[in-house]
Design a protein around this motif. Structure first.
Motif, PDB file in Angstrom:
ATOM      1  N   LEU A   1      -7.225   9.531  -5.532  1.00 16.88           N
ATOM      2  CA  LEU A   1      -6.922   8.135  -5.889  1.00 16.88           C
ATOM      3  C   LEU A   1      -6.311   7.394  -4.700  1.00 16.88           C
ATOM      4  CD1 LEU A   1      -5.644   8.643  -9.555  1.00 16.88           C
ATOM      5  CD2 LEU A   1      -7.820   7.641  -8.824  1.00 16.88           C
ATOM      6  N   ASP A   2      -5.495   8.079  -3.891  1.00 16.24           N
ATOM      7  CA  ASP A   2      -4.960   7.460  -2.661  1.00 16.24           C
ATOM      8  C   ASP A   2      -6.092   7.057  -1.716  1.00 16.24           C
ATOM      9  OD1 ASP A   2      -2.301   7.572  -3.321  1.00 16.24           O
ATOM     10  OD2 ASP A   2      -1.932   9.493  -2.314  1.00 16.24           O
ATOM     11  N   ARG A   3      -7.084   7.928  -1.622  1.00 23.14           N
ATOM     12  CA  ARG A   3      -8.223   7.641  -0.764  1.00 23.14           C
ATOM     13  C   ARG A   3      -8.969   6.403  -1.267  1.00 23.14           C
ATOM     14  NH1 ARG A   3     -11.620   9.725   3.045  1.00 23.14           N
ATOM     15  NH2 ARG A   3     -10.511  11.483   3.918  1.00 23.14           N
TER      16      ARG A   3
ATOM     17  N   THR B   1      -7.646   3.994  -3.029  1.00 25.96           N
ATOM     18  CA  THR B   1      -6.781   2.845  -2.721  1.00 25.96           C
ATOM     19  C   THR B   1      -6.943   2.431  -1.261  1.00 25.96           C
ATOM     20  OG1 THR B   1      -5.182   3.651  -4.332  1.00 25.96           O
ATOM     21  CG2 THR B   1      -4.423   1.961  -2.804  1.00 25.96           C
ATOM     22  N   ALA B   2      -6.931   3.411  -0.371  1.00 24.46           N
ATOM     23  CA  ALA B   2      -7.105   3.100   1.054  1.00 24.46           C
ATOM     24  C   ALA B   2      -8.440   2.394   1.273  1.00 24.46           C
ATOM     25  CB  ALA B   2      -7.032   4.380   1.887  1.00 24.46           C
TER      26      ALA B   2
ATOM     27  N   PHE C   1       0.850  -1.177   0.000  1.00 22.25           N
ATOM     28  CA  PHE C   1       0.000   0.000   0.000  1.00 22.25           C
ATOM     29  C   PHE C   1       0.895   1.239   0.000  1.00 22.25           C
ATOM     30  CE2 PHE C   1      -3.197   2.553   2.793  1.00 22.25           C
ATOM     31  CZ  PHE C   1      -3.492   3.361   1.716  1.00 22.25           C
TER      32      PHE C   1
ATOM     33  N   VAL D   1      -7.912  -1.304   0.074  1.00 19.51           N
ATOM     34  CA  VAL D   1      -6.981  -2.234   0.717  1.00 19.51           C
ATOM     35  C   VAL D   1      -6.796  -2.010   2.211  1.00 19.51           C
ATOM     36  CG1 VAL D   1      -5.712  -2.461  -1.450  1.00 19.51           C
ATOM     37  CG2 VAL D   1      -4.847  -0.908   0.290  1.00 19.51           C
ATOM     38  N   ALA D   2      -7.129  -0.847   2.710  1.00 19.95           N
ATOM     39  CA  ALA D   2      -6.776  -0.563   4.103  1.00 19.95           C
ATOM     40  C   ALA D   2      -7.987  -0.432   5.015  1.00 19.95           C
ATOM     41  CB  ALA D   2      -5.943   0.724   4.177  1.00 19.95           C
ATOM     42  N   ASN D   3      -8.959   0.361   4.619  1.00 17.72           N
ATOM     43  CA  ASN D   3     -10.038   0.701   5.548  1.00 17.72           C
ATOM     44  C   ASN D   3     -10.978  -0.475   5.791  1.00 17.72           C
ATOM     45  OD1 ASN D   3      -9.968   3.923   4.078  1.00 17.72           O
ATOM     46  ND2 ASN D   3      -9.252   3.418   6.117  1.00 17.72           N
TER      47      ASN D   3
ATOM     48  N   GLU E   1     -12.625   3.393  10.888  1.00 19.05           N
ATOM     49  CA  GLU E   1     -12.855   2.012  11.312  1.00 19.05           C
ATOM     50  C   GLU E   1     -13.568   1.895  12.656  1.00 19.05           C
ATOM     51  OE1 GLU E   1      -9.537   2.630  10.116  1.00 19.05           O
ATOM     52  OE2 GLU E   1      -9.592   1.390   8.320  1.00 19.05           O
TER      53      GLU E   1
END
Lengths: 419, 165
Positions: free
Chosen positions: B68-70, B72-73, A277, B76-78, A364
């Motif tokens: 675009l970063d948001r 992506t987050a 990431f 894959v992240a949030n 989250e």
């Protein structure tokens, strides 16, 4: 009102687990009788509750509507400059006397029958008090001074205003204890409001309140933190509770990695550290050490419903207001200092991308609260288990890898609720 | 009011609005980046703050890369409960030229309603309503958002705002 009986019945059927504060029975998160008792014993009980910032009521006549639990209150600044707080409920027939969120007024005026109160909450007039042509009107023995709005005790620290229903509660600074240091560090100068954000959470208010007390979830749940080194367990950090264990704050210093074999082993299994990431634009990670102490994140939580955060250069209060056993709102108030440069204000606004309802880091938390709500259903059996760092109120020390602050919360909660 | 915009350009701006909504609703969210200029400013702020001249915004991406970063987050992240949107966009208006953004740049408005559906139990709510306050520029024949400011009506956000509006 069958609430006490229902509540007693509950306790008889499902008493608090023998393990004490390292367990919290799940019925406390869904039970209506428990919710009603919390309003009485905790929110209208002997605690200090956040009412707003002094900066939100800057002038004589300024007011701010708020709630303590589910009781509507108004914070006012009187013409003499003093701060006051009253229950936002007319002493006549219970109508709201202040309908707007923020503003300025000469008095608090009930639109229903024109009962008028001064900004301290004293009743100054009631329409047709003497009737007309000798008919109607209030009884001879009616005294204005007996029918004011319910008043709260008010105190301030570093521009934060707190109120209590208990006029005999200990002074605010004593109640805060050592955790007051975390407020004094973070708010050294007059504040300037940048804006508001309300996040509705369909879960019990305690699910959210536990979250910022739980210093060890952050690096597991929040990928954004761990991946970009904003907060990792391997960094220099500490957790501080007041001596009564009501409140807690913890901090992390970015860029102070201390290698540890256990950390490396665990970290490799966490989903939260994603090596694939990468950000196209890293500017969100730039922060300025404005306090000169290297602390990149400080989360401070007061019993029962208040948080003050510094996350990079984002500063905000978070306040929980309750609606029911399974619904609450989290009110975020973002601010900076009056003397911030335009560049610093801009940085604070930019760092708001990390927090709040759409926060890359904090989104989250509300989601997890609602997932817990989903798992509990309406009549859950069992209890949560909180033994990270030990089983009692002191074990865990200052380590962030600890549920000590949660155990202390439940200890205070049980004491106030008589559980 | 500058009325020198052509009918073709007006239709292209309207279509740009629908395209944005369609890509999000079809879960091709990364592709909204192609509808923005590289330096586009994407902001989501409540009417409550905007009405009071308070600068706080729940999302503020100061470039296409940041949006675009948001996204992506989000991928894959949030962590959040699976959900999807249905946008209803209406009332696309060209108010006039946006001369600060150069020639052939237009100040536009549109209304939106977003209905959100949760995957796990199928529950649906009116998640957000509000106004797009945009500047559209033309890169050749292609209209692009140089600014897309979403002003949402309710001061309250249900649980989380993770998918862009």
């Amino acid at each position: 009102m069958n609430q006490p009986t229902e509540f007693a019945q509950h306790l008889a059927n499902s008493p608090w687990p023998a393990e004490g504060p390292s367990r919290a029975p799940y019925w406390t998160f869904v039970d209506p009788a428990t919710y009603q008792r919390e309003q009485e014993k905790i929110f209208r009980g002997s605690n200090w509750h956040f009412l707003g910032l002094e900066a939100e009521v800057p002038d004589p006549g300024s007011y701010k509507s708020n709630r303590i639990g589910d009781t509507p209150v108004v914070l006012t600044r009187d013409h003499d400059g003093s701060l006051h707080a009253v229950v936002n409920r007319c002493a006549h027939r219970g109508n709201i006397v202040c309908r707007d969120e923020l503003g300025k007024a000469q008095s608090l005026y009930c639109v229903y029958h024109a009962w008028v109160y001064d900004l301290k909450g004293n009743l100054t007039s009631a329409a047709f008090r003497r009737g007309i042509r000798g008919e109607g009107g209030l009884p001879e023995d009616f005294k204005l001074e007996d029918h004011g709005l319910q008043k709260l005790r008010v105190a301030t620290i570093c521009g934060l205003v707190f109120g209590s229903f208990d006029h005999h509660i200990m002074p605010l600074e004593d109640w805060l204890g050592e955790v007051g240091d975390g407020i004094r560090r973070t708010l050294p100068r007059p504040l300037k409001v940048l804006g508001y954000d309300t996040q509705r959470i369909h879960a019990n208010w305690k699910n959210y309140h536990e979250n910022p007390r739980d210093s060890f979830h952050a690096n597991i749940l929040h990928t954004f933190f761990a991946t970009f080194g904003l907060s990792r367990q391997s960094q220099e950090s500490a957790m501080i509770l007041d001596s009564a264990g009501r409140h807690v704050y913890f901090y992390t210093k970015a860029g102070t990695e201390r290698p540890d074999e256990n950390f490396d082993k665990t970290q490799s299994t966490l989903r939260s550290k994603k090596s694939d990431f990468n950000l196209r634009d890293m500017s969100l990670l730039n922060w300025q050490d404005e306090y000169g102490d290297g602390i990149s994140i400080q989360i401070l939580t007061l019993f029962p419903s208040f948080v003050l955060h510094q996350i990079s250069n984002s500063l905000a209060t978070r306040q929980l207001v309750t609606y029911s056993p399974t619904m609450c709102d989290l009110h975020w108030t973002y601010f900076g200092f009056e003397d911030d440069t335009p560049e610093m204000t801009d940085r604070r606004l930019f760092h708001q991308n990390l927090v709040g309802s759409a926060g890359l880091v904090s989104m989250e938390d509300a989601s997890v609260c609602e997932m817990i709500r989903r798992s509990l259903g309406e009549s859950p059996e069992g209890a949560s288990f909180m033994q990270m760092g030990g089983k009692d109120l002191t074990s865990g020390g200052t380590s962030k890898l600890s549920e000590r602050a949660l155990r202390n919360f439940w200890h205070t909660y049980r004491g106030q609720m008589g559980l | 009011m500058n009325s020198s915009i052509t009918l073709e350009a007006r239709a292209a701006i309207e279509n740009l609005n629908y395209e944005w909504a369609r890509l999000i609703d079809e879960n091709k969210i990364e592709a909204i980046g192609d509808l923005m200029t590289e330096s586009a400013d994407y902001k989501v702020a409540s009417r409550f703050n905007v009405d009071r001249n308070l600068p706080s915004a729940v999302i503020h991406c100061r470039s296409r890369a940041q949006l675009l970063d948001r996204i992506t987050a989000m991928r894959v992240a949030n962590i959040y409960e699976k959900q999807c949107y249905r946008h209803v966009v209406s009332g696309v208006q060209v108010l006039g030229a946006a001369s600060d953004f150069g020639a052939n740049a237009w100040e536009t408005r549109a209304n939106y309603v977003v209905i959100r559906t949760m995957e796990h139990d199928g529950s649906m709510i009116v998640y957000s309503t509000g106004q797009y306050c945009d500047v559209v520029v033309f890169e050749g024949d292609a209209p692009k958002f140089a600014r897309r400011h979403v002003v949402y009506d309710s001061r309250m956000i249900e649980t989380v705002l993770v998918i862009p509006i």
